[in-house]
Design a protein around this motif. Structure first.
Motif, PDB file in Angstrom:
ATOM      1  N   PHE A 142       0.831  -1.205   0.000  1.00 53.93           N
ATOM      2  CA  PHE A 142       0.000   0.000   0.000  1.00 53.93           C
ATOM      3  C   PHE A 142       0.866   1.255   0.000  1.00 53.93           C
ATOM      4  O   PHE A 142       0.574   2.227  -0.713  1.00 53.93           O
ATOM      5  CB  PHE A 142      -0.934   0.012   1.205  1.00 53.93           C
ATOM      6  CG  PHE A 142      -1.807   1.247   1.266  1.00 53.93           C
ATOM      7  CD1 PHE A 142      -2.812   1.444   0.325  1.00 53.93           C
ATOM      8  CD2 PHE A 142      -1.606   2.208   2.235  1.00 53.93           C
ATOM      9  CE1 PHE A 142      -3.605   2.586   0.361  1.00 53.93           C
ATOM     10  CE2 PHE A 142      -2.390   3.352   2.280  1.00 53.93           C
ATOM     11  CZ  PHE A 142      -3.391   3.541   1.333  1.00 53.93           C
ATOM     12  N   ALA A 143       1.937   1.246   0.794  1.00 52.95           N
ATOM     13  CA  ALA A 143       2.831   2.401   0.828  1.00 52.95           C
ATOM     14  C   ALA A 143       3.466   2.633  -0.538  1.00 52.95           C
ATOM     15  O   ALA A 143       3.580   3.782  -1.002  1.00 52.95           O
ATOM     16  CB  ALA A 143       3.916   2.195   1.886  1.00 52.95           C
ATOM     17  N   MET A 144       3.873   1.563  -1.206  1.00 58.61           N
ATOM     18  CA  MET A 144       4.462   1.678  -2.537  1.00 58.61           C
ATOM     19  C   MET A 144       3.444   2.224  -3.529  1.00 58.61           C
ATOM     20  O   MET A 144       3.762   3.084  -4.362  1.00 58.61           O
ATOM     21  CB  MET A 144       4.971   0.322  -3.008  1.00 58.61           C
ATOM     22  CG  MET A 144       6.155  -0.224  -2.233  1.00 58.61           C
ATOM     23  SD  MET A 144       6.613  -1.897  -2.753  1.00 58.61           S
ATOM     24  CE  MET A 144       7.237  -1.551  -4.395  1.00 58.61           C
ATOM     25  N   THR A 145       2.209   1.740  -3.438  1.00 60.38           N
ATOM     26  CA  THR A 145       1.168   2.155  -4.374  1.00 60.38           C
ATOM     27  C   THR A 145       0.769   3.606  -4.162  1.00 60.38           C
ATOM     28  O   THR A 145       0.615   4.377  -5.114  1.00 60.38           O
ATOM     29  CB  THR A 145      -0.068   1.243  -4.238  1.00 60.38           C
ATOM     30  OG1 THR A 145       0.342  -0.121  -4.396  1.00 60.38           O
ATOM     31  CG2 THR A 145      -1.117   1.572  -5.277  1.00 60.38           C
ATOM     32  N   LEU A 146       0.613   3.985  -2.910  1.00 59.48           N
ATOM     33  CA  LEU A 146       0.255   5.365  -2.599  1.00 59.48           C
ATOM     34  C   LEU A 146       1.354   6.322  -3.065  1.00 59.48           C
ATOM     35  O   LEU A 146       1.075   7.381  -3.657  1.00 59.48           O
ATOM     36  CB  LEU A 146       0.013   5.521  -1.102  1.00 59.48           C
ATOM     37  CG  LEU A 146      -0.451   6.900  -0.609  1.00 59.48           C
ATOM     38  CD1 LEU A 146      -1.787   7.279  -1.247  1.00 59.48           C
ATOM     39  CD2 LEU A 146      -0.567   6.905   0.911  1.00 59.48           C
ATOM     40  N   ALA A 177       1.736  -0.610 -16.272  1.00 55.14           N
ATOM     41  CA  ALA A 177       2.631  -1.567 -16.926  1.00 55.14           C
ATOM     42  C   ALA A 177       3.866  -1.883 -16.094  1.00 55.14           C
ATOM     43  O   ALA A 177       4.348  -3.018 -16.083  1.00 55.14           O
ATOM     44  CB  ALA A 177       3.053  -1.020 -18.293  1.00 55.14           C
ATOM     45  N   ILE A 178       4.378  -0.891 -15.373  1.00 55.22           N
ATOM     46  CA  ILE A 178       5.589  -1.127 -14.582  1.00 55.22           C
ATOM     47  C   ILE A 178       5.343  -2.152 -13.477  1.00 55.22           C
ATOM     48  O   ILE A 178       6.259  -2.849 -13.030  1.00 55.22           O
ATOM     49  CB  ILE A 178       6.113   0.202 -13.990  1.00 55.22           C
ATOM     50  CG1 ILE A 178       7.541   0.019 -13.456  1.00 55.22           C
ATOM     51  CG2 ILE A 178       5.199   0.719 -12.870  1.00 55.22           C
ATOM     52  CD1 ILE A 178       8.170   1.307 -12.973  1.00 55.22           C
ATOM     53  N   GLY A 179       4.102  -2.269 -13.025  1.00 51.41           N
ATOM     54  CA  GLY A 179       3.779  -3.136 -11.902  1.00 51.41           C
ATOM     55  C   GLY A 179       3.919  -4.614 -12.176  1.00 51.41           C
ATOM     56  O   GLY A 179       3.997  -5.413 -11.246  1.00 51.41           O
ATOM     57  N   VAL A 180       3.949  -5.012 -13.442  1.00 47.20           N
ATOM     58  CA  VAL A 180       4.035  -6.432 -13.770  1.00 47.20           C
ATOM     59  C   VAL A 180       5.448  -6.846 -14.159  1.00 47.20           C
ATOM     60  O   VAL A 180       5.676  -7.995 -14.538  1.00 47.20           O
ATOM     61  CB  VAL A 180       3.055  -6.800 -14.909  1.00 47.20           C
ATOM     62  CG1 VAL A 180       1.631  -6.510 -14.497  1.00 47.20           C
ATOM     63  CG2 VAL A 180       3.404  -6.048 -16.198  1.00 47.20           C
ATOM     64  N   THR A 181       6.402  -5.929 -14.087  1.00 51.39           N
ATOM     65  CA  THR A 181       7.765  -6.251 -14.484  1.00 51.39           C
ATOM     66  C   THR A 181       8.531  -6.920 -13.355  1.00 51.39           C
ATOM     67  O   THR A 181       8.297  -6.661 -12.184  1.00 51.39           O
ATOM     68  CB  THR A 181       8.519  -4.969 -14.907  1.00 51.39           C
ATOM     69  OG1 THR A 181       8.567  -4.058 -13.800  1.00 51.39           O
ATOM     70  CG2 THR A 181       7.828  -4.297 -16.083  1.00 51.39           C
ATOM     71  N   GLU A 182       9.477  -7.773 -13.726  1.00 55.52           N
ATOM     72  CA  GLU A 182      10.287  -8.472 -12.739  1.00 55.52           C
ATOM     73  C   GLU A 182      11.241  -7.509 -12.033  1.00 55.52           C
ATOM     74  O   GLU A 182      11.559  -7.697 -10.852  1.00 55.52           O
ATOM     75  CB  GLU A 182      11.088  -9.585 -13.414  1.00 55.52           C
ATOM     76  CG  GLU A 182      11.921 -10.424 -12.454  1.00 55.52           C
ATOM     77  CD  GLU A 182      12.634 -11.577 -13.129  1.00 55.52           C
ATOM     78  OE1 GLU A 182      13.389 -12.289 -12.438  1.00 55.52           O
ATOM     79  OE2 GLU A 182      12.440 -11.754 -14.342  1.00 55.52           O
ATOM     80  N   GLU A 183      11.674  -6.474 -12.741  1.00 56.98           N
ATOM     81  CA  GLU A 183      12.644  -5.543 -12.170  1.00 56.98           C
ATOM     82  C   GLU A 183      12.044  -4.666 -11.080  1.00 56.98           C
ATOM     83  O   GLU A 183      12.757  -4.158 -10.214  1.00 56.98           O
ATOM     84  CB  GLU A 183      13.225  -4.653 -13.272  1.00 56.98           C
ATOM     85  CG  GLU A 183      14.085  -5.400 -14.289  1.00 56.98           C
ATOM     86  CD  GLU A 183      13.263  -6.111 -15.344  1.00 56.98           C
ATOM     87  OE1 GLU A 183      12.014  -5.966 -15.310  1.00 56.98           O
ATOM     88  OE2 GLU A 183      13.849  -6.812 -16.187  1.00 56.98           O
ATOM     89  N   ALA A 218      -2.960  -3.079  -6.344  1.00 54.90           N
ATOM     90  CA  ALA A 218      -1.613  -2.509  -6.376  1.00 54.90           C
ATOM     91  C   ALA A 218      -1.021  -2.607  -7.775  1.00 54.90           C
ATOM     92  O   ALA A 218      -0.454  -1.637  -8.295  1.00 54.90           O
ATOM     93  CB  ALA A 218      -0.718  -3.221  -5.367  1.00 54.90           C
ATOM     94  N   HIS A 219      -1.150  -3.752  -8.395  1.00 49.98           N
ATOM     95  CA  HIS A 219      -0.594  -3.929  -9.734  1.00 49.98           C
ATOM     96  C   HIS A 219      -1.351  -3.088 -10.763  1.00 49.98           C
ATOM     97  O   HIS A 219      -0.740  -2.509 -11.675  1.00 49.98           O
ATOM     98  CB  HIS A 219      -0.616  -5.404 -10.123  1.00 49.98           C
ATOM     99  CG  HIS A 219       0.519  -6.186  -9.544  1.00 49.98           C
ATOM    100  ND1 HIS A 219       1.772  -6.222 -10.115  1.00 49.98           N
ATOM    101  CD2 HIS A 219       0.609  -6.941  -8.420  1.00 49.98           C
ATOM    102  CE1 HIS A 219       2.574  -6.979  -9.379  1.00 49.98           C
ATOM    103  NE2 HIS A 219       1.888  -7.421  -8.342  1.00 49.98           N
ATOM    104  N   ALA A 220      -2.649  -3.000 -10.614  1.00 52.33           N
ATOM    105  CA  ALA A 220      -3.434  -2.217 -11.565  1.00 52.33           C
ATOM    106  C   ALA A 220      -3.065  -0.737 -11.504  1.00 52.33           C
ATOM    107  O   ALA A 220      -2.915  -0.074 -12.539  1.00 52.33           O
ATOM    108  CB  ALA A 220      -4.924  -2.402 -11.290  1.00 52.33           C
ATOM    109  N   LEU A 221      -2.910  -0.194 -10.298  1.00 52.97           N
ATOM    110  CA  LEU A 221      -2.599   1.227 -10.167  1.00 52.97           C
ATOM    111  C   LEU A 221      -1.158   1.546 -10.577  1.00 52.97           C
ATOM    112  O   LEU A 221      -0.858   2.677 -10.961  1.00 52.97           O
ATOM    113  CB  LEU A 221      -2.853   1.685  -8.729  1.00 52.97           C
ATOM    114  CG  LEU A 221      -4.329   1.693  -8.303  1.00 52.97           C
ATOM    115  CD1 LEU A 221      -4.470   2.118  -6.858  1.00 52.97           C
ATOM    116  CD2 LEU A 221      -5.150   2.625  -9.205  1.00 52.97           C
TER     117      LEU A 221
END
Length: 327
Positions: free
Chosen positions: A192-196, A273-279, A267-270
């Protein structure tokens, strides 16, 4: 005091790079040594045995911190093992918990999807209600096949099964479920902190995406589930106790597990595209959330236990049941 000291170690030794290295087969020596050499594995051991003698309420923030940092070693399990072993000496090395062990017809033992089963030195197991300390070096290990997972299925031949060391094996599944509830709560806090933070920093159409009402709505729902998971997890860690109570742990594991899918997907949706990367570090937490949701049984398993207890109780209302049996 202990929590702050462990947080400092985790901030230094449990970085995303260190987690990735361990997941890829790297050494756990630095992280494990920092925790073991400072005596943190003995936090729940009795003072007579050289431990700190902490109860569940005092240890709870530490177990949450392990989830918040995605700790890739069985630190929580090794600490809990000291409480479950009572007066028996704990072995050296990493100890995990094998709560669901099946005895085969030939006397061998099988345990499916044991947390940290791929790297643990020992497994404290529930074998027909007895507590048995098993040597993982003598087990046949089968990886889950899930990317980055350290869980494994273990099989011990009949000759490698020692005598029981306690009669409290049934407490092991309850404690393990409580540990995973606390870990889920911690990982959700971090996600949540990362997403916010990302929503406040990412600018689209001239303003931060966190200013859009649709995004704010998703963040609000996510925040509600994170807060609920934290409160639910804490239920299992009642002050003065050394081992969680069944119904409190069942409620904690059921409630935290039920929130995993929504929190992780939001979290991934918000993040886009960057949210689904391994990096990107988000996947270090979402992968663990999904694994911990299933560990020791999902919300369906623990909801059934709570539901059967409610139906068999004489309380005139569910609220009264909760007040008498869980709080």
């Amino acid at each position: 005091m202990f929590t702050e000291a462990i947080e400092a170690i985790l901030a230094n030794q449990c970085t995303p790079g260190a987690i990735r290295a361990i997941e890829n087969g790297g050494t756990t020596a630095a992280l494990w040594g920092a925790l073991a050499d400072n005596g943190f594995l003995e936090l729940m051991a009795s003072e007579a045995a050289g431990g700190a003698g902490l109860d569940l309420e005092a240890i709870f923030p530490i177990f949450v911190a392990f989830g918040r940092h995605a700790v890739p070693v069985p630190a929580a399990q090794s600490i809990a093992a000291r409480a479950l072993l009572r007066d028996a000496a704990a072995p050296k090395g990493m100890v995990t918990l094998a709560a669901h062990v099946r005895r085969e017809a030939d006397g061998s033992l099988s345990a499916a999807h044991v947390a940290f089963g791929g790297i643990a030195d020992h497994a404290l197991a529930d074998v027909d209600g007895a507590l048995v300390l098993l040597d993982c070096a003598k087990a046949e290990r089968t990886a889950t096949g899930v990317r980055g997972s350290q869980a494994a299925s273990l099989h011990w031949a009949p000759g490698s099964v020692p005598a029981p060391i306690g009669d409290n094996g049934h407490a092991l599944a309850v404690f393990s479920a409580a540990l995973h509830a606390a870990a889920i709560a911690g990982a959700m806090e971090r996600m949540f902190a990362m997403t916010l933070g990302y929503c406040n920093d990412r600018v689209q159409f001239g303003k931060a995406i966190g200013k859009f009402q649709a995004v704010q709505h998703q963040l609000s729902v996510m925040a509600e589930h994170v807060a609920c998971a934290g409160v639910a997890a804490e239920l299992a860690f009642k002050g003065g106790e050394k081992v969680p109570a069944l119904l409190a742990a069942a409620t904690a594991k059921a409630r935290t597990s039920a929130s995993v899918s929504l929190v992780a997907s939001t979290a991934h949706a918000l993040h886009g595209a960057i949210g689904v990367t391994e990096e990107f570090d988000l996947q270090l937490y979402s992968r663990r959330l999904h694994e911990w949701r299933m560990a020791d049984g999902s919300e369906a398993y623990w909801n059934r236990i709570v539901g059967e207890a409610v139906l068999g109780h004489a309380a005139p209302s569910v609220l009264q049941f909760v007040m008498e049996e869980i709080l």
